[in-house]
Design a protein around this motif. Structure first.
Motif, PDB file in Angstrom:
ATOM      1  N   LEU A 136      -3.399  29.105  54.935  1.00  0.00           N
ATOM      2  CA  LEU A 136      -3.726  28.876  56.340  1.00  0.00           C
ATOM      3  C   LEU A 136      -2.829  27.819  56.984  1.00  0.00           C
ATOM      4  CD1 LEU A 136      -7.603  29.133  56.243  1.00  0.00           C
ATOM      5  CD2 LEU A 136      -6.034  30.668  57.396  1.00  0.00           C
ATOM      6  N   GLY A 137      -1.812  27.395  56.251  1.00  0.00           N
ATOM      7  CA  GLY A 137      -0.809  26.494  56.815  1.00  0.00           C
ATOM      8  C   GLY A 137      -1.278  25.086  57.079  1.00  0.00           C
ATOM      9  N   ILE A 138      -2.240  24.583  56.280  1.00  0.00           N
ATOM     10  CA  ILE A 138      -2.774  23.241  56.535  1.00  0.00           C
ATOM     11  C   ILE A 138      -2.756  22.367  55.288  1.00  0.00           C
ATOM     12  CG2 ILE A 138      -4.221  23.840  58.505  1.00  0.00           C
ATOM     13  CD1 ILE A 138      -6.589  24.012  56.523  1.00  0.00           C
ATOM     14  N   ALA A 139      -1.944  22.709  54.298  1.00  0.00           N
ATOM     15  CA  ALA A 139      -1.885  21.884  53.090  1.00  0.00           C
ATOM     16  C   ALA A 139      -1.456  20.458  53.421  1.00  0.00           C
ATOM     17  CB  ALA A 139      -0.926  22.510  52.076  1.00  0.00           C
ATOM     18  N   MET A 158     -12.239  24.377  58.455  1.00  0.00           N
ATOM     19  CA  MET A 158     -13.566  24.960  58.259  1.00  0.00           C
ATOM     20  C   MET A 158     -13.482  26.410  57.805  1.00  0.00           C
ATOM     21  SD  MET A 158     -15.881  23.255  61.305  1.00  0.00           S
ATOM     22  CE  MET A 158     -14.792  23.740  62.667  1.00  0.00           C
ATOM     23  N   ILE A 159     -12.472  27.140  58.283  1.00  0.00           N
ATOM     24  CA  ILE A 159     -12.276  28.518  57.816  1.00  0.00           C
ATOM     25  C   ILE A 159     -11.882  28.516  56.340  1.00  0.00           C
ATOM     26  CG2 ILE A 159     -10.798  30.552  58.038  1.00  0.00           C
ATOM     27  CD1 ILE A 159     -10.753  30.018  61.057  1.00  0.00           C
ATOM     28  N   SER A 160     -11.020  27.582  55.948  1.00  0.00           N
ATOM     29  CA  SER A 160     -10.640  27.465  54.532  1.00  0.00           C
ATOM     30  C   SER A 160     -11.865  27.190  53.681  1.00  0.00           C
ATOM     31  CB  SER A 160      -9.617  26.334  54.351  1.00  0.00           C
ATOM     32  OG  SER A 160      -8.417  26.606  55.044  1.00  0.00           O
ATOM     33  N   ARG A 161     -12.728  26.309  54.155  1.00  0.00           N
ATOM     34  CA  ARG A 161     -13.951  25.971  53.425  1.00  0.00           C
ATOM     35  C   ARG A 161     -14.823  27.208  53.223  1.00  0.00           C
ATOM     36  NH1 ARG A 161     -19.249  24.736  54.447  1.00  0.00           N
ATOM     37  NH2 ARG A 161     -20.181  23.073  53.161  1.00  0.00           N
ATOM     38  N   ALA A 162     -14.950  28.019  54.263  1.00  0.00           N
ATOM     39  CA  ALA A 162     -15.765  29.234  54.156  1.00  0.00           C
ATOM     40  C   ALA A 162     -15.157  30.227  53.175  1.00  0.00           C
ATOM     41  CB  ALA A 162     -15.919  29.877  55.544  1.00  0.00           C
ATOM     42  N   ASP A 180      -3.237  27.664  68.595  1.00  0.00           N
ATOM     43  CA  ASP A 180      -2.100  28.210  69.322  1.00  0.00           C
ATOM     44  C   ASP A 180      -1.853  29.633  68.815  1.00  0.00           C
ATOM     45  OD1 ASP A 180      -0.843  27.945  66.842  1.00  0.00           O
ATOM     46  OD2 ASP A 180       0.266  26.152  67.418  1.00  0.00           O
ATOM     47  N   LEU A 181      -0.874  30.310  69.408  1.00  0.00           N
ATOM     48  CA  LEU A 181      -0.635  31.706  69.063  1.00  0.00           C
ATOM     49  C   LEU A 181      -0.352  31.883  67.578  1.00  0.00           C
ATOM     50  CD1 LEU A 181      -0.304  34.639  69.933  1.00  0.00           C
ATOM     51  CD2 LEU A 181       2.100  34.137  70.489  1.00  0.00           C
ATOM     52  N   GLY A 182       0.490  31.005  67.016  1.00  0.00           N
ATOM     53  CA  GLY A 182       0.822  31.114  65.596  1.00  0.00           C
ATOM     54  C   GLY A 182      -0.399  30.885  64.712  1.00  0.00           C
ATOM     55  N   GLY A 183      -1.222  29.899  65.067  1.00  0.00           N
ATOM     56  CA  GLY A 183      -2.429  29.624  64.297  1.00  0.00           C
ATOM     57  C   GLY A 183      -3.419  30.766  64.366  1.00  0.00           C
ATOM     58  N   ARG A 184      -3.547  31.359  65.546  1.00  0.00           N
ATOM     59  CA  ARG A 184      -4.466  32.490  65.697  1.00  0.00           C
ATOM     60  C   ARG A 184      -4.019  33.673  64.855  1.00  0.00           C
ATOM     61  NH1 ARG A 184      -5.368  34.844  71.622  1.00  0.00           N
ATOM     62  NH2 ARG A 184      -3.318  35.729  71.197  1.00  0.00           N
ATOM     63  N   GLU A 185      -2.717  33.960  64.863  1.00  0.00           N
ATOM     64  CA  GLU A 185      -2.215  35.072  64.059  1.00  0.00           C
ATOM     65  C   GLU A 185      -2.420  34.814  62.566  1.00  0.00           C
ATOM     66  OE1 GLU A 185       1.820  35.523  65.277  1.00  0.00           O
ATOM     67  OE2 GLU A 185       1.315  36.701  67.070  1.00  0.00           O
ATOM     68  N   THR A 186      -2.249  33.551  62.129  1.00  0.00           N
ATOM     69  CA  THR A 186      -2.457  33.214  60.726  1.00  0.00           C
ATOM     70  C   THR A 186      -3.901  33.446  60.317  1.00  0.00           C
ATOM     71  OG1 THR A 186      -0.687  31.554  60.718  1.00  0.00           O
ATOM     72  CG2 THR A 186      -2.388  31.339  59.026  1.00  0.00           C
ATOM     73  N   VAL A 187      -4.843  32.992  61.152  1.00  0.00           N
ATOM     74  CA  VAL A 187      -6.268  33.143  60.848  1.00  0.00           C
ATOM     75  C   VAL A 187      -6.663  34.609  60.816  1.00  0.00           C
ATOM     76  CG1 VAL A 187      -8.589  32.788  61.774  1.00  0.00           C
ATOM     77  CG2 VAL A 187      -6.980  30.874  61.639  1.00  0.00           C
ATOM     78  N   GLU A 190      -5.355  36.338  57.759  1.00  0.00           N
ATOM     79  CA  GLU A 190      -6.085  35.969  56.544  1.00  0.00           C
ATOM     80  C   GLU A 190      -7.441  36.664  56.490  1.00  0.00           C
ATOM     81  OE1 GLU A 190      -6.560  34.534  52.905  1.00  0.00           O
ATOM     82  OE2 GLU A 190      -4.747  34.296  54.114  1.00  0.00           O
ATOM     83  N   LEU A 191      -8.130  36.738  57.624  1.00  0.00           N
ATOM     84  CA  LEU A 191      -9.422  37.425  57.648  1.00  0.00           C
ATOM     85  C   LEU A 191      -9.251  38.922  57.401  1.00  0.00           C
ATOM     86  CD1 LEU A 191     -11.262  35.665  60.636  1.00  0.00           C
ATOM     87  CD2 LEU A 191     -11.368  35.138  58.187  1.00  0.00           C
ATOM     88  N   SER A 192      -8.193  39.494  57.936  1.00  0.00           N
ATOM     89  CA  SER A 192      -7.938  40.924  57.722  1.00  0.00           C
ATOM     90  C   SER A 192      -7.567  41.218  56.273  1.00  0.00           C
ATOM     91  CB  SER A 192      -6.810  41.401  58.641  1.00  0.00           C
ATOM     92  OG  SER A 192      -7.178  41.290  59.999  1.00  0.00           O
ATOM     93  N   ALA A 193      -6.985  40.223  55.591  1.00  0.00           N
ATOM     94  CA  ALA A 193      -6.524  40.428  54.208  1.00  0.00           C
ATOM     95  C   ALA A 193      -7.653  40.389  53.193  1.00  0.00           C
ATOM     96  CB  ALA A 193      -5.475  39.372  53.848  1.00  0.00           C
ATOM     97  N   LEU A 194      -8.868  40.013  53.611  1.00  0.00           N
ATOM     98  CA  LEU A 194      -9.978  39.920  52.662  1.00  0.00           C
ATOM     99  C   LEU A 194     -10.192  41.242  51.933  1.00  0.00           C
ATOM    100  CD1 LEU A 194     -12.622  37.842  54.658  1.00  0.00           C
ATOM    101  CD2 LEU A 194     -11.192  37.066  52.768  1.00  0.00           C
TER     102      LEU A 194
END
Length: 221
Positions: A136-139, A158-162, A180-187, A190-194
């Motif tokens: 999620l790009g937050i390490a 919080m998404i990482s925690r879930a 932002d746009l990049g963060g939204r696409e990343t999230v 990741e949710l679609s990849a589940l």
């Protein structure tokens, strides 16, 4: 308000004529909802119609005072839900973020999604957490303090925690808010990849923007 999934058989969430009143004021009325186990569901609707209240009820933090709500097959009733059942649901919301101490390390916040007593050792838990934070790009947030994070960074923590939690039902309340746009696409990626990773957990995402929905989700309005 009627929102029906495909079937009531083995439904993870089943609401029948559910309503919620606060100080005699209706917050929700006549909600009929079926969420089948293992699906990807999006609840779409404008702000102010009670979506967040419905999520709190599904997560067993609030209880309906009209109708019937069943989660994991059992009816939810105030004072009767064991903590072990609540831990099967994890919710990502701005309200949850407000309860996190201002000096908390984001790494600790994510690790707290893995309850004690799981089969993972401490090293395995942290390895899993770091991997999710990298995805999620937050390490880079490890070691910082919650007070210094932007709204978008807090959301991704919080998404990482879930996502590292063992919960059976994952609930995301407006998860792209503040990104932002990049963060939204990343999230959303990741949710679609589940599903592609073989993750069979049920996901419920609530938003007022259809473009904030993972592309493989079932949308109810």
């Amino acid at each position: 308000m009627t929102m029906l999934g495909e079937t009531t058989h083995d439904a993870m969430v089943l609401a029948r004529s559910v309503g919620y009143y606060r100080n005699r004021r209706p917050i929700l009325a006549d909600v009929n909802l079926t969420i089948a186990t293992g699906g990807r569901w999006v609840l779409l609707g404008p702000n102010g119609v009670g979506k967040s209240t419905l999520l709190e009820m599904i997560a067993m933090r609030t209880y309906p005072n009209v109708g019937e709500l069943r989660v994991f097959g059992d009816r939810t009733v105030a004072g009767s839900d064991p903590e072990r059942r609540r831990t099967r649901v994890t919710i990502v919301s701005a309200a949850f973020g407000h309860n996190i101490g201002s000096g908390m390390n984001p790494l600790t916040v994510v690790v707290s999604g893995i309850p004690r007593g799981t089969k993972d050792s401490a090293d395995e838990a942290y390895e899993k957490v770091y991997a999710m934070m990298r995805r999620l790009g937050i390490a880079y947030l490890a070691g910082k303090q919650w007070r210094n994070l932007s709204e978008g960074e807090r959301t991704r923590v919080m998404i990482s925690r879930a996502l590292v939690s063992p919960a059976n039902l994952l609930i995301f309340d407006e998860p792209t808010t503040g990104l932002d746009l990049g963060g939204r696409e990343t999230v959303l990626r990741e949710l679609s990849a589940l599903a592609s990773r073989g993750d069979e957990r049920t996901m419920l995402l609530v938003t007022h923007q259809v473009e904030a929905s993972p592309p493989d989700s079932t949308i109810s309005r």
